[in-house]
Design a protein around this motif. Structure first.
Motif, mmCIF file in Angstrom:
data_model
loop_
_atom_site.group_PDB
_atom_site.id
_atom_site.type_symbol
_atom_site.label_atom_id
_atom_site.label_comp_id
_atom_site.label_asym_id
_atom_site.label_seq_id
_atom_site.Cartn_x
_atom_site.Cartn_y
_atom_site.Cartn_z
ATOM 1 N N ASN A 27 32.371 47.097 32.793
ATOM 2 C CA ASN A 27 33.343 48.158 32.546
ATOM 3 C C ASN A 27 34.574 47.930 33.427
ATOM 4 O O ASN A 27 34.811 48.653 34.395
ATOM 5 C CB ASN A 27 32.715 49.526 32.819
ATOM 6 C CG ASN A 27 33.645 50.659 32.464
ATOM 7 O OD1 ASN A 27 34.726 50.469 31.926
ATOM 8 N ND2 ASN A 27 33.215 51.870 32.775
ATOM 9 N N VAL A 28 35.358 46.926 33.069
ATOM 10 C CA VAL A 28 36.532 46.595 33.881
ATOM 11 C C VAL A 28 37.678 47.575 33.669
ATOM 12 O O VAL A 28 38.561 47.686 34.524
ATOM 13 C CB VAL A 28 37.000 45.141 33.625
ATOM 14 C CG1 VAL A 28 35.939 44.150 34.068
ATOM 15 C CG2 VAL A 28 37.370 44.912 32.173
ATOM 16 N N MET A 54 44.104 44.268 33.596
ATOM 17 C CA MET A 54 43.303 43.941 32.415
ATOM 18 C C MET A 54 43.545 42.504 31.964
ATOM 19 O O MET A 54 42.610 41.827 31.534
ATOM 20 C CB MET A 54 43.599 44.929 31.277
ATOM 21 C CG MET A 54 43.026 46.312 31.496
ATOM 22 S SD MET A 54 41.221 46.323 31.691
ATOM 23 C CE MET A 54 40.684 45.683 30.116
ATOM 24 N N ARG A 55 44.774 42.025 32.091
ATOM 25 C CA ARG A 55 45.056 40.631 31.743
ATOM 26 C C ARG A 55 44.262 39.697 32.642
ATOM 27 O O ARG A 55 43.631 38.742 32.173
ATOM 28 C CB ARG A 55 46.549 40.333 31.871
ATOM 29 C CG ARG A 55 46.919 38.904 31.436
ATOM 30 C CD ARG A 55 48.298 38.460 31.870
ATOM 31 N NE ARG A 55 48.310 38.367 33.327
ATOM 32 C CZ ARG A 55 49.141 39.030 34.123
ATOM 33 N NH1 ARG A 55 50.053 39.824 33.627
ATOM 34 N NH2 ARG A 55 49.075 38.881 35.433
ATOM 35 N N ASP A 56 44.247 39.980 33.948
ATOM 36 C CA ASP A 56 43.477 39.169 34.890
ATOM 37 C C ASP A 56 41.986 39.199 34.566
ATOM 38 O O ASP A 56 41.308 38.166 34.594
ATOM 39 C CB ASP A 56 43.698 39.651 36.329
ATOM 40 C CG ASP A 56 45.112 39.410 36.831
ATOM 41 O OD1 ASP A 56 45.862 38.633 36.195
ATOM 42 O OD2 ASP A 56 45.473 40.007 37.871
ATOM 43 N N SER A 90 33.870 43.790 37.937
ATOM 44 C CA SER A 90 35.022 42.909 37.843
ATOM 45 C C SER A 90 34.617 41.506 37.421
ATOM 46 O O SER A 90 33.804 40.852 38.079
ATOM 47 C CB SER A 90 35.746 42.837 39.190
ATOM 48 O OG SER A 90 36.782 41.881 39.150
ATOM 49 N N TYR A 91 35.198 41.035 36.314
ATOM 50 C CA TYR A 91 34.998 39.653 35.895
ATOM 51 C C TYR A 91 35.671 38.698 36.880
ATOM 52 O O TYR A 91 35.206 37.581 37.088
ATOM 53 C CB TYR A 91 35.553 39.417 34.490
ATOM 54 C CG TYR A 91 34.772 40.111 33.409
ATOM 55 C CD1 TYR A 91 33.425 39.819 33.205
ATOM 56 C CD2 TYR A 91 35.372 41.054 32.584
ATOM 57 C CE1 TYR A 91 32.701 40.452 32.210
ATOM 58 C CE2 TYR A 91 34.653 41.692 31.590
ATOM 59 C CZ TYR A 91 33.328 41.389 31.405
ATOM 60 O OH TYR A 91 32.611 42.031 30.421
ATOM 61 N N VAL A 92 36.775 39.139 37.478
ATOM 62 C CA VAL A 92 37.465 38.305 38.475
ATOM 63 C C VAL A 92 36.521 38.049 39.651
ATOM 64 O O VAL A 92 36.389 36.910 40.113
ATOM 65 C CB VAL A 92 38.789 38.958 38.940
ATOM 66 C CG1 VAL A 92 39.396 38.199 40.110
ATOM 67 C CG2 VAL A 92 39.783 39.052 37.782
ATOM 68 N N ASP A 93 35.844 39.085 40.129
ATOM 69 C CA ASP A 93 34.891 38.919 41.226
ATOM 70 C C ASP A 93 33.719 38.033 40.815
ATOM 71 O O ASP A 93 33.254 37.206 41.595
ATOM 72 C CB ASP A 93 34.367 40.276 41.699
ATOM 73 C CG ASP A 93 35.423 41.106 42.398
ATOM 74 O OD1 ASP A 93 36.513 40.572 42.711
ATOM 75 O OD2 ASP A 93 35.170 42.306 42.627
#
Length: 123
Positions: A27-28, A54-56, A90-93
């Protein structure tokens, strides 16, 4: 092996798909909304916008879709836990965790430096 299975029998199929074989659904959106609110509260000069956040996250998800299965179940589980800790998904994390683990397995070799050593012609 600790792999949860999703039965497609409910959907009319007779196959099962290992859940861990796909990137988790995070759930970003909530995380990005919270980040924007926190940046605003802190009065940052250059707060991150929701759209940039959201782009990141979406860019990280695309990269994860490529490298997810290249990592062990153990690492995927560990990184998923870190990326969802504290309720801020977070997908970034998640991507960062996996990249750092990959780097730790095979750090780039440092070039041999000669410098001003008296013995440099012997190297």
């Amino acid at each position: 092996m600790k792999v949860a299975l999703l039965s497609l029998a409910m959907m009319g199929g007779q196959f099962t798909i290992p859940v861990s074989d796909r990137v988790p659904d995070l759930n970003v959106e909530a995380t990005c909304k919270a980040t924007v609110a926190t940046d605003k509260e802190m009065g940052l000069d250059l707060p991150q916008s929701y759209e940039d956040c959201m782009r990141d996250e979406n860019n990280a998800l695309q990269q994860l879709n490529i490298l997810w299965l290249q990592n062990s179940d153990t690492l995927r589980s560990q990184c998923e836990g870190e990326a969802t800790a504290g309720g801020s998904d977070s997908y970034v994390d998640l991507l960062t965790c996996m990249q750092m683990a990959d780097w730790a397995k095979s750090p780039p070799s440092a070039p041999k430096l000669r410098g001003a050593s008296k013995n440099r012609s012997k190297l």
